[in-house]
Design an enzyme around this catalytic site. Structure first.
Site, PDB file in Angstrom:
ATOM      1  N   LYS A 220     -28.500  14.554  32.107  1.00 46.93           N
ATOM      2  CA  LYS A 220     -29.934  14.456  32.264  1.00 46.93           C
ATOM      3  C   LYS A 220     -30.429  15.716  32.962  1.00 46.93           C
ATOM      4  O   LYS A 220     -31.501  16.487  32.746  1.00 46.93           O
ATOM      5  CB  LYS A 220     -30.384  13.297  32.973  1.00 46.93           C
ATOM      6  CG  LYS A 220     -30.334  12.101  32.399  1.00 46.93           C
ATOM      7  CD  LYS A 220     -30.426  10.647  32.976  1.00 46.93           C
ATOM      8  CE  LYS A 220     -30.454   9.530  32.299  1.00 46.93           C
ATOM      9  NZ  LYS A 220     -30.754   8.450  32.985  1.00 46.93           N
TER      10      LYS A 220
ATOM     11  N   SER B 178     -33.356   3.173  32.578  1.00 46.21           N
ATOM     12  CA  SER B 178     -33.551   4.435  33.636  1.00 46.21           C
ATOM     13  C   SER B 178     -34.701   4.939  33.654  1.00 46.21           C
ATOM     14  O   SER B 178     -35.267   5.934  33.995  1.00 46.21           O
ATOM     15  CB  SER B 178     -32.621   5.596  33.032  1.00 46.21           C
ATOM     16  OG  SER B 178     -32.742   5.805  31.840  1.00 46.21           O
TER      17      SER B 178
END
Length: 805
Positions: free
Chosen positions: A743, A700
């Site tokens: 996140k 990511s």
């Protein structure tokens, strides 16, 4: 065959639920009006005539007269054995009842036709054999009853060939029902009547044989029990004498395990297993070590709540209110528990509490970072459902026997933790919290996670077998809540058996509510302060949550509140501060020092990490929740000749490959992006992830590394307020990743205002709290070019590219 003959006119003597056959002599009570009327009418009709008065004996069953009666003669009128007036009447011949007529007296008169019963002469061989069979059956039955005087009469009738009288003689049999006697009466053919009598007698003897066999078995069982009882009493007396000789005290009543097992409310299969062990115990000697093992096993079995269950509270709204009052946020798990209770209520209302031997338990896995309330949630669930609560700590468990128990042959054997949890709860339907299931290890003693497969499988746990108990234990009504921090650490097979509920951490607003409603009252009590003596305003709580702590949960926030209250309590005791006191945002630095997590956007522009080209802000997920991750890039001096790519920061293989992909994309698309990538073949690139002691992996950070390298090559700064996450491909596509909610919560905590995510992760925004989305500007993108356009500051001022020494 039978033929009809003489017509008779006779008074009717009804017999209620009784039947008299020809040849039978019966006493009748003259106190009965019907009997007296019939006898007096017969006597009146017989006056002046030779012969005895005659009546027609007709069975009256449930008020209905039979079609056939018996011509009876009044043999004698006098007193019965009990002193009441009575008449002795003998049945003579069958009479087919016709129409009613008139006669003297108050009795009912009817016309009847006498049935002439023709008997073959001589008797055929089959009839003779039938008579012999009936004689043998009747003799056997009469001898069993001790009626020896009647045996001769039966033998005489059989030997004389009077088969009609022989068949009618069965009317004396007490075992015949009224319907069976009526059937004999209405059967005119003597041979058929004898066949019927023989069959009825044979059936009765067969039933009698079965009854005698059962009675014999019962008597033998009683005799065995009495013998066993006497022997056991003798055994107890011998043991008592031995104890007295050895100077031991007399055993308590609780030592009588057989009585305890028989008195206990155990399932049948458990009771049988326990009684077998009791038999072994009674046969073993006092010195045998097996005796102590058996006693321990029996104590464990008797202490388990085999048939004890708490009643579920089906007040769905009440349960929801309890969960809301005890925990802020966590809407997913609250909804799941509410759904479970609603389904349980409907199943109970429709009689579906047990389907296929299984009850309606549940297995939930609560996965999330530390401090979000997973463990305390289990107790709230039990409170909301009205069930007992037991916590089983699995962190560091490495022995399979901890779950399934030890075999009884081992010294110090014990049942597993699951059985002990049920025993501790005292009911078969508790809420069992399997804490830290992701911390279970494995070694040469087995894999405890594999042992949990049966426990947490709703299709199997109704027949769970513990190695120590070795009897089936029904766990299908237990609500299992397993907690974990890292989803990937749970074995795939075990995770497949549980329903996953994610707890991704709290927003700042939720932390303020939790601190005000839950943490502060608890810490006031622990600090010895009254609720009104110290208060924290919302500004102080918000600064504690945002700048003094940065976490997904609230553990550090609670520690900060506790530290603050301790400081105020100490100052009060020293006379430095008067109570009551309200802590404001401005008081925090003086009480507990400076903030430790000042947002990057709040720092001086020259001190920010992104104040130089080559530094980008990424987002990552760790075991402690979401976090902000900085990526730094630099180019080596061409004179050193160090070409290629250098990666530092304790990176995993996947992250290293992402860095190679980012570099390859920029090399192949440099001209298009107007980046000076020609020097990359002569100058080595270095990418570093700070916090080098922490292992990092995953794809990511692909667009973050691409952005850092692009910033480095172009000399354009990366915007301070931008953070990003997404995987990059060789063609520049931005691919989806996981953990979007965590996140974005981390970006919100860090003061980020703009977040870049892959377009295919846009659906995950539905899980993010609305108050977080309102404060973030989220840009879903599909290509790296969009990322660079959003993340890089305008190229108004060229900045010299830093060169690594």
């Amino acid at each position: 065959m039978a033929s009809t003959s003489t017509t008779l006119t006779l008074p009717v003597l009804p017999l209620d639920d009784e039947v008299v056959l020809p040849g039978m002599v019966v006493p009748l009570d003259l106190n009965d009006p019907d009997v007296r009327a019939a006898v007096e009418a017969a006597q009146a009709a017989a006056r002046g005539l030779t012969g005895k008065p005659r009546v027609l004996l007709v069975p009256r069953i449930d008020g209905t007269y039979a079609a056939t009666g018996v011509l009876g003669t009044v043999e004698q009128v006098g007193r019965l054995a009990d002193g009441d007036p009575g008449a002795l009447i003998k049945g003579r011949r069958r009479v087919q009842i016709g129409a009613g007529t008139t006669g003297p007296g108050a009795a009912l008169w009817v016309e009847g036709i006498e049935v002439d019963e023709t008997v073959p002469d001589p008797l055929p061989g089959a009839v003779t054999e039938l008579a012999k069979e009936y004689k043998a059956l009747a003799t056997s039955w009469l001898k069993k009853r001790g009626a020896w005087q009647v045996v001769d009469r039966v033998q005489q009738l059989a030997d004389s060939g009077e088969i009609s009288a022989l068949a009618d003689n069965s009317g004396y049999s007490p075992f015949l029902t009224t319907d069976q006697k009526v059937q004999l009466l209405e059967t005119a053919d003597p041979v058929e009547r004898l066949k019927l009598a023989a069959k009825l007698l044979s059936d009765h003897l067969a039933e009698q044989d079965v009854a005698e066999s059962i009675a014999k078995d019962v008597q033998e069982g009683v005799d065995k029990q009495q013998r066993e009882f006497l022997l056991r009493r003798q055994l107890e007396a011998v043991r008592k004498e031995l104890r007295e000789l050895n100077g031991e005290s007399e055993g308590e009543e609780s030592d009588d395990y057989r009585a305890r097992v028989e008195a206990a409310d155990l399932p049948e299969h458990v009771r049988e297993a326990a009684l077998k062990e009791v038999d072994k115990l009674e046969r073993s000697s006092e010195q045998s070590p097996e005796g102590s093992w058996i006693r321990t096993w029996l104590d464990t079995v008797l202490e388990l709540p085999w048939n004890e269950r708490t009643e579920d509270q089906y007040d769905i709204q009440g349960a929801k209110d309890v969960l809301d009052a005890e925990h802020a946020g966590l809407e997913d798990v609250k909804e799941r528990i509410t759904e479970y209770l609603a389904v349980r209520k409907r199943r109970a209302d429709r009689g579906l509490g047990v389907v296929g031997g299984r009850r309606g338990g549940a297995v939930l896995a609560l996965v999330g970072p530390p401090g979000v309330g997973k463990t305390s949630l289990g107790e709230s669930v039990a409170h909301a459902m009205g069930r007992k609560f037991v916590r089983v700590a699995l962190g560091g468990v490495r022995d399979e026997a901890e779950i399934r128990g030890h075999r009884r042959t081992y010294v110090g054997a014990l049942p597993g933790r699951i059985v002990r949890a049920v025993k501790e709860a005292g009911s078969m339907n508790p809420v069992v919290l399997l804490d830290e299931i992701d911390k279970v290890g494995s070694d040469f003693r087995g894999d405890p996670a594999a042992a949990l497969l049966e426990v947490l499988d709703p299709a199997q746990n109704h027949t769970f077998r513990d190695h120590y108990l070795e009897v089936e234990l029904d766990l299908s009504d237990v609500v299992f809540l397993a907690t974990a921090n890292v989803l990937e650490a749970i074995p795939e097979a075990l995770l497949d058996r549980m329903e996953l509920v994610r707890l991704d951490g709290y927003t700042e607003d939720e932390k303020v509510v939790i601190a005000r409603d839950h943490l502060l009252p608890r810490q006031l009590e622990r600090a010895g302060l009254e609720p009104g003596e110290v208060a924290l305003d919302e500004g102080a709580l918000r600064k504690l949550a945002g700048e003094y702590t940065r976490e997904a949960g609230v553990r550090n926030l609670e520690r900060s509140v506790a530290r603050l209250l301790r400081k105020v309590a100490a100052q009060s005791e020293l006379g430095e501060r008067e109570l009551p006191f309200t802590v404001t945002e401005g008081d925090l630095r003086g009480l507990i020092g400076r903030p430790h997590h000042v947002p990057e956007s709040a720092q001086d522009p020259a001190e920010r990490r992104t104040s130089v080209p080559g530094v980008a802000t990424g987002l990552a997920v760790t075991g402690a929740g979401g976090d902000v991750l900085y990526v730094e890039a630099s180019l080596a001096d061409p004179e050193t000749g160090a070409a290629g790519l250098t990666l530092t920061g304790q990176l995993g293989d996947v992250m290293k490959e992402s860095a190679q992909i980012a570099l390859s994309f920029l090399r192949s698309h440099g001209a298009e992006l107007e980046l000076p990538v020609g020097d990359l073949k002569d100058r080595g690139a270095h990418i570093h992830f700070p916090a080098g002691a922490v292992p990092k992996d995953g794809p990511s950070a692909g667009i973050t590394m691409t952005t850092a390298l692009a910033s480095l090559l172009s000399g354009r700064l990366v915007r301070t307020d931008v953070a990003m996450t997404g995987e990059v491909s060789l063609t520049g596509r931005v691919l989806p990743i996981g953990g979007v909610k965590q996140k974005l919560l981390a970006a919100h905590r860090a003061g980020i205002s703009t977040v870049i995510i892959p377009k295919r992760n846009e659906a995950d925004l539905d899980d993010v709290p609305a108050e977080v989305l309102d404060k973030l500007e989220v840009h879903p993108v599909t290509d790296v070019r969009q990322v660079l356009e959003l993340a890089l500051a305008p190229a108004e001022v060229q900045v010299e590219v830093p060169v690594a020494a």
